[in-house]
Design a protein around this motif. Structure first.
Motif, PDB file in Angstrom:
ATOM      1  N   LEU A  82       0.824  -1.210   0.000  1.00  0.00           N
ATOM      2  CA  LEU A  82       0.000   0.000   0.000  1.00  0.00           C
ATOM      3  C   LEU A  82       0.856   1.257   0.000  1.00  0.00           C
ATOM      4  O   LEU A  82       0.519   2.263  -0.633  1.00  0.00           O
ATOM      5  N   PHE A  83       2.007   1.209   0.712  1.00  0.00           N
ATOM      6  CA  PHE A  83       2.855   2.385   0.868  1.00  0.00           C
ATOM      7  C   PHE A  83       4.054   2.403  -0.083  1.00  0.00           C
ATOM      8  O   PHE A  83       4.833   3.358  -0.079  1.00  0.00           O
ATOM      9  N   LEU A  84       4.192   1.356  -0.905  1.00  0.00           N
ATOM     10  CA  LEU A  84       5.416   1.189  -1.688  1.00  0.00           C
ATOM     11  C   LEU A  84       5.683   2.364  -2.630  1.00  0.00           C
ATOM     12  O   LEU A  84       6.785   2.908  -2.658  1.00  0.00           O
ATOM     13  N   TRP A  85       4.684   2.743  -3.396  1.00  0.00           N
ATOM     14  CA  TRP A  85       4.851   3.840  -4.360  1.00  0.00           C
ATOM     15  C   TRP A  85       4.277   5.148  -3.819  1.00  0.00           C
ATOM     16  O   TRP A  85       3.967   6.056  -4.585  1.00  0.00           O
ATOM     17  N   SER A  86       4.130   5.259  -2.516  1.00  0.00           N
ATOM     18  CA  SER A  86       3.452   6.412  -1.925  1.00  0.00           C
ATOM     19  C   SER A  86       4.431   7.406  -1.314  1.00  0.00           C
ATOM     20  O   SER A  86       4.878   7.231  -0.186  1.00  0.00           O
ATOM     21  N   PHE A  87       4.749   8.461  -2.056  1.00  0.00           N
ATOM     22  CA  PHE A  87       5.634   9.495  -1.520  1.00  0.00           C
ATOM     23  C   PHE A  87       4.946  10.314  -0.432  1.00  0.00           C
ATOM     24  O   PHE A  87       5.604  10.946   0.384  1.00  0.00           O
ATOM     25  N   GLN A  88       3.626  10.296  -0.388  1.00  0.00           N
ATOM     26  CA  GLN A  88       2.899  11.076   0.619  1.00  0.00           C
ATOM     27  C   GLN A  88       2.921  10.439   1.997  1.00  0.00           C
ATOM     28  O   GLN A  88       2.585  11.096   2.977  1.00  0.00           O
ATOM     29  N   THR A  89       3.286   9.163   2.079  1.00  0.00           N
ATOM     30  CA  THR A  89       3.288   8.506   3.385  1.00  0.00           C
ATOM     31  C   THR A  89       4.691   8.309   3.940  1.00  0.00           C
ATOM     32  O   THR A  89       4.864   7.596   4.932  1.00  0.00           O
ATOM     33  N   ASN A  90       5.701   8.921   3.315  1.00  0.00           N
ATOM     34  CA  ASN A  90       7.045   8.845   3.892  1.00  0.00           C
ATOM     35  C   ASN A  90       7.027   9.376   5.318  1.00  0.00           C
ATOM     36  O   ASN A  90       6.189  10.211   5.680  1.00  0.00           O
ATOM     37  N   ILE A  91       7.964   8.921   6.122  1.00  0.00           N
ATOM     38  CA  ILE A  91       7.948   9.241   7.546  1.00  0.00           C
ATOM     39  C   ILE A  91       9.358   9.599   8.008  1.00  0.00           C
ATOM     40  O   ILE A  91      10.341   9.092   7.459  1.00  0.00           O
TER      41      ILE A  91
END
Length: 483
Positions: free
Chosen positions: A26-35
């Motif tokens: 779900l988070f693999l291609w998600s730059f918005q969920t970087n932490i």
């Protein structure tokens, strides 16, 4: 992919660690969920010793030095083969807030998933006070894992001769609660997921690094990431703990309620479709078996309806919120992470391709793949994404709670820890908090739209923070700064 087959299949992947679960996908291609996590440290940090400690901690935690391998079925795998060392960027420190500018800079640089690593480090250095930061892809870790990594890094710095043991990262699906028995809603849900999977597999689209980079660049050309902080010193933290105990709530519930009440005063009540709260929680703390402090994504999560009731006192609202959260956590409610039945490439598309078509439409003219996807109006990914976006919560709180970290690491002292979650244009309130060494820091994370005729939301966010301080009993701490 069938997770039971992963050991056998892993043998075909050079340097294989394990496959990604659909939750991680779900988070693999998600730059918005970087932490990100930033540790403020007093004492003179030696660059060579820090690099040695970084090598040691990356040996301890395999996912800190990994890349993604996609097989012929488009399943994704963590691999350690031919992965560069994690980068450590060092910049001179000029102010207490400069480290945040460096976090913002990191948001502007996409991760190269098939090259790796999926984490970067920054040291904002001065001889007396520095900030050490880790900026990571969410698919390899959660907030607790990233905070623990910072502690492990400081321990390795202070104890260079201590041998480190490799801690293998478990897969979250082995620990998520599985509901059994007959359920009409479950059957209906499975029917629709199978329907969408079948529809998708007839005409799939696979994200490439080029696609990802184009969307990433267009998005951060449009938005600027920003934060306002609420910070409590040890005596103030002790006062808040006492007030929370008196009212039988946790600090996290009190702070979440304070920000929600303040938002109500400054902006107004959340829209009708946003009166929902999302709570992620650390599974490590609640499992029956101790699995160690592994570095990976191991977070449960759930959503529930909640609105601040102005007819009740602040502390009564906080108590109501606390009871809901406590009950859900005790149940190990992971209803917000039920993703395993989906085709993983469909997850890629509905979570990381479809939502940005309306936000940065020009990006979808820059590759043939993006253009074809955006013009496929019958795509299952578009249908799922539109429904998912409409159900996003109005508030999400990631609270690591009190972290029992040492204060002293050789010649260095840990002063405080900043948890920096992501921000999104569709969630009005995004909070992140942690407490170490007697100090509590909460962040209010938001986006500013560049080149907009509307005033930036910073002024309102500062007011929300200041009013939240009043609710918590610290009106004298109100100020006009971001920090």
């Amino acid at each position: 992919m069938n997770q039971a087959k992963q050991k056998a299949d892993c043998a075909d992947i050079p340097g294989c660690i394990r496959s990604l679960s659909n939750v991680e996908r779900l988070f693999l291609w998600s730059f918005q969920t970087n932490i990100a996590v930033a540790a403020r440290i007093t004492g003179d940090i030696d660059e060579r010793n820090l690099e040695r400690a970084l090598d040691a901690v990356c040996h301890m935690h395999p996912l800190t030095r990994c890349r993604i391998v996609f097989d012929e079925h488009h399943d994704a795998w963590f691999s350690r083969q031919s992965v560069p060392r994690a980068t450590l960027r060092i910049v001179p420190r000029t102010s207490d807030s400069q480290w945040f500018d460096e976090i913002r800079r990191e948001y502007g640089v996409p991760f190269e998933l098939e090259i790796g690593p999926l984490i970067r480090f920054v040291l904002v250095y001065s001889p007396k006070v520095s900030e050490l930061m880790a900026f990571s892809e969410h698919c390899i870790c959660d907030g607790t894992a990233l905070a623990n990594l910072m502690r492990d890094l400081l321990n390795c710095y202070a104890n260079p001769k201590k041998e480190v043991q490799v801690i293998s990262p478990p897969v979250i699906t082995d620990y998520l609660k599985k509901e059994g028995g007959f359920s009409i809603p479950k059957i209906i849900g499975k029917f629709f997921i199978n329907h969408y999977n079948n529809q998708w597999q007839k005409n799939p689209y696979y994200i490439t690094q080029e696609d990802f980079n184009k969307i990433h660049a267009a998005y951060w050309e449009k938005y600027r990431y920003s934060i306002v902080f609420l910070q409590l010193e040890p005596e103030e933290s002790s006062d808040l703990v006492a007030r929370c105990r008196e009212n039988e709530v946790t600090i996290g519930s009190a702070l979440t309620t304070a920000f929600l009440a303040a938002y109500h005063e400054v902006i107004g009540p959340l829209p009708k479709n946003k009166k929902t709260i999302s709570i992620p929680f650390d599974l490590r703390r609640h499992l029956e078996n101790d699995i160690g402090e592994c570095f990976c994504f191991l977070t449960g999560g759930f959503n529930f309806p909640f609105a601040y009731d102005q007819k009740k006192s602040f502390w009564k609202n906080a108590a109501d919120l606390h009871k809901i959260i406590q009950k859900r956590v005790e149940m190990l409610d992971n209803s917000g992470l039920d993703m395993e039945a989906f085709d993983p490439t469909l997850i890629d598309a509905f979570f990381n391709l479809a939502p940005y078509i309306k936000i940065v439409p020009d990006a979808y003219n820059q590759t043939e793949n993006l253009s074809a996807f955006a013009n496929d109006k019958k795509s299952a990914a578009l249908k799922i994404s539109n429904n998912a976006v409409s159900k996003l919560p109005g508030l999400t709180t990631t609270n690591l709670g009190h972290l029992d970290f040492p204060e002293i690491y050789g010649s260095l002292r840990l002063d405080r820890l900043f948890l920096v979650p992501s921000a999104g244009e569709n969630i009005p309130l995004i909070l992140g908090g942690a407490g170490v060494c007697g100090k509590i820091v909460f962040s209010l994370n938001y986006l500013e739209q560049k080149n907009s005729n509307n005033p930036p939301p910073t002024r309102d966010m500062i007011r929300i923070r200041n009013i939240a301080l009043e609710y918590l009993g610290f009106p004298e701490k109100a100020n006009e700064s971001l920090m």
